[in-house]
Design an enzyme around this catalytic site. Structure first.
Site, PDB file in Angstrom:
ATOM      1  N   GLU A 300       3.710   1.554   5.997  1.00 48.43           N
ATOM      2  CA  GLU A 300       2.750   2.052   5.005  1.00 48.43           C
ATOM      3  C   GLU A 300       3.360   3.174   4.175  1.00 48.43           C
ATOM      4  O   GLU A 300       3.324   3.155   2.934  1.00 48.43           O
ATOM      5  CB  GLU A 300       1.488   2.544   5.712  1.00 48.43           C
ATOM      6  CG  GLU A 300       0.368   2.975   4.781  1.00 48.43           C
ATOM      7  CD  GLU A 300      -0.318   1.793   4.146  1.00 48.43           C
ATOM      8  OE1 GLU A 300      -0.092   1.575   2.935  1.00 48.43           O
ATOM      9  OE2 GLU A 300      -1.057   1.077   4.845  1.00 48.43           O
ATOM     10  N   ASP A 304       4.442   3.098   0.109  1.00 47.67           N
ATOM     11  CA  ASP A 304       3.805   4.015  -0.838  1.00 47.67           C
ATOM     12  C   ASP A 304       4.817   4.830  -1.632  1.00 47.67           C
ATOM     13  O   ASP A 304       4.757   4.907  -2.862  1.00 47.67           O
ATOM     14  CB  ASP A 304       2.856   4.965  -0.093  1.00 47.67           C
ATOM     15  CG  ASP A 304       1.624   4.259   0.445  1.00 47.67           C
ATOM     16  OD1 ASP A 304       1.415   3.096   0.092  1.00 47.67           O
ATOM     17  OD2 ASP A 304       0.878   4.888   1.218  1.00 47.67           O
ATOM     18  N   SER A 518      -2.783  -1.431  -0.197  1.00 55.53           N
ATOM     19  CA  SER A 518      -1.932  -0.251  -0.027  1.00 55.53           C
ATOM     20  C   SER A 518      -0.741  -0.335  -0.961  1.00 55.53           C
ATOM     21  O   SER A 518      -0.104   0.680  -1.250  1.00 55.53           O
ATOM     22  CB  SER A 518      -1.451  -0.135   1.417  1.00 55.53           C
ATOM     23  OG  SER A 518      -0.760  -1.298   1.782  1.00 55.53           O
TER      24      SER A 518
END
Length: 600
Positions: A300, A304, A518
């Protein structure tokens, strides 16, 4: 009669003596909040009396309605105050509690022997924090804490299902945490697989594909999304941002998700070679870490930072790692068993005089697992950021309208209020009206990706800025469509969308593909940061809270997505259609058009 008078005198004398000695008196308590045990959690044992809790007490924000008014005025491109964002001090003044509330809470804490020097307070003094053992917290809140275990994950938390406050304190406190919040905060990466594809496979000799906005996109982007793909698809190619005009971009990290710098360099070497050797500023919030061990690289976090910072280089970049969700272990006497990190991160960022103008977060909870009092309160914190000129983007979720299953015979989309009723499950903080929620698309030309979270809040009403768009969508929806499954008067989400699948990232020294909203949120955030860069370079203020602009003049800079649906809860979910819809929002960005709009 004489005996009765003597007894009354003695009781009164004892009471005065107790007060003089600081002994807390028996007070009339009234329930502040209560919840049914949430699905999947079982009560395991009483909480150890000496287990330390980081108690947070939220005091009412005295002039929040004025803060909200200011937020909408400075965010409305048709208002004369547009762009006149508030300072930290101005925001603090509007949300500071009334002195009566501060005094009432301080006296209540003192009555339990708590030293005022042991307290800490938020920047605006609207939160009071103190560490107390469980046995004292139980007395203060007239409750009993237990260790609760989540059957599926095995995670344990110290929580209660109800708590009370003294009558005279009740109106001076909005909420106390950790108490009734059982939400399993999660990242929004829905798919993940390793890829052995070499850099040469990131481009194609096939004829370019034309996007819905008219731009030419490499054919390889239908199977692998790279920085170059996003630049082509969203009309960014050729724009160079500044490193010195004051623009900044931030990414939030939770759940021990670590952003690995070595992986970032591998990503840059492959997809953004001019950024090779650059990095980001790391900030620890509430004890958050950022291990650089490759084996601990977070999918994650890497997704990002690689795409948000890759799109915006050389804009200064910031990664905030917020601690707050280790499993409870009574042997370790952990003092940070809470999974309520939004307030922790807000404490930090709101205390900072110059936060990044664009921030993306890819984490969330099922709205119903977040106590409404906590959701309202942290949402108000996001409003403070918007009023100060920060554009906050959040992922809309990866469960479609709930569980992403259109054919379920036994759906998990059940209310946790004791009724066990079947209902769509919205995602928080995507449902907060003061953030820009980002859904997902896939393919070129773009269609809605099936997992894109979307729907309507059960906590927040439809905000004025989207009332027309939501009303139009619902007007074309059959009246009995999904009757009782969603709140037709709730805040609709997402607001916008961006690509959300087949993102090529580097994790643990290897390339991989990831999908989820995400990916969509940092991608859209990258576009917003570039818009802020363009404005700052022209001497204009940053965009701040985006939605009032997006739903008016900004809609002409978005590409409407009209195909796809987001199944879940035994249904096909909502359909993408002309105009706003609860799966792709208003559409995907066209940077070139948006730049013209925000500079005009």
């Amino acid at each position: 009669m004489k005996g009765s008078m003597t007894w009354t005198y003695v009781v009164h004398l004892l009471g005065l003596t107790a007060c003089a000695l600081g002994v807390p008196q028996k007070q009339a308590y009234r329930v502040k909040e209560t919840v049914d045990p949430p699905t999947g959690w079982v009560q395991y044992s009483p909480a150890p009396a000496d287990h330390i809790i980081d108690l947070r007490i939220g005091l009412p924000q005295d002039k929040f309605e004025l803060l909200e008014q200011a937020l909408y005025e400075v965010s409305d491109p048709h208002h004369h105050r547009y762009g006149q964002h508030l300072s930290k001090e101005e925001v603090d003044e509007l949300v500071a509690p009334h002195p009566k509330s501060m005094n009432a809470v301080d006296e209540w804490l003192a009555s339990h022997g708590i030293d005022m020097n042991s307290l800490s307070r938020s920047s605006a003094k609207d939160w009071v924090m103190v560490k107390v053992p469980v046995n004292l917290a139980e007395k203060m809140l007239d409750t009993t804490y237990h260790v609760w275990k989540h059957v599926e994950s095995g995670v344990s938390l110290v929580r209660t299902t109800t708590y009370s406050l003294p009558e005279h304190v009740h109106d001076h406190v909005d909420l106390v945490t950790p108490t009734t919040y059982f939400g399993p905060l999660k990242g929004m990466s829905t798919t993940f697989h390793w890829s052995d594809a070499q850099p040469a496979a990131l481009s194609s000799n096939a004829p370019p594909i034309k996007s819905a906005s008219g731009t030419a996109v490499d054919a390889s982007c239908n199977s692998t999304i790279t920085i170059s793909c996003l630049q082509q698809l969203y009309n960014i190619t050729g724009y160079n941002s500044s490193a010195i005009n004051g623009n900044k971009i931030g990414i939030t990290g939770y759940l021990e998700q670590y952003a690995n710098i070595q992986d970032l360099q591998s990503f840059y070497q492959e997809q953004r070679p001019d950024a090779l050797g650059s990095s980001f500023n790391y900030t620890s919030v509430n004890g958050g870490q950022n291990s650089q061990n490759l084996s601990e690289a977070g999918a994650e976090a890497n997704l990002d930072v690689q795409f948000a910072f890759g799109l915006t280089h050389p804009t200064p970049a910031y990664f905030y790692s917020t601690g707050g969700q280790p499993p409870y272990d009574p042997d370790l006497k952990t003092t940070t068993d809470t999974n309520e990190p939004y307030a922790e991160w807000l404490d930090y960022i709101l205390s900072h005089p110059n936060p990044p103008q664009t921030i993306s977060t890819s984490y969330g909870d099922d709205e119903q697992t977040v106590p409404q009092s906590y959701a309202v309160r942290t949402c108000a914190g996001f409003a403070q950021l918007g009023a100060r000129g920060v554009s906050l983007l959040v992922s809309s979720g990866d469960g479609g309208v709930g569980d992403n299953d259109a054919n379920a015979t036994t759906t998990i989309c059940k209310t946790n209020d004791g009724r066990n009723a079947t209902r769509f499950i919205p995602t928080y903080p995507a449902t907060c009206p003061y953030v820009t929620s980002v859904g997902g698309t896939v393919s070129i030309p773009e269609v809605a990706v099936y997992f894109s979270g979307g729907g309507f809040s059960n906590y927040f009403p439809t905000p004025l800025y989207q009332l027309g768009a939501v009303t139009e969508y619902l007007g074309h929806l059959p009246l009995n469509s999904y009757s009782g499954l969603f709140n037709r008067f709730g805040r609709g989400f997402p607001d916008v969308s961006a690509q959300g699948d087949y993102f090529r990232v580097w994790i643990g020294g290897k390339p991989a593909h990831i999908g989820g909203t995400s990916a969509s949120s940092p991608a859209f955030a990258g576009v917003v940061s570039l818009l802020n860069d363009a404005r700052l370079s022209k001497g204009l203020p940053p965009l701040g809270f985006l939605n009032p602009m997006l739903y008016t003049k900004g809609v002409k800079g978005l590409t409407d997505i009209t195909e796809g649906n987001n199944p879940g809860c035994g249904t096909e979910g909502f359909n993408a259609t002309t105009g706003w819809d609860p799966i792709t929002g208003l559409g995907t960005p066209n940077f070139g058009l948006l730049k013209e709009i925000v500079l005009s």
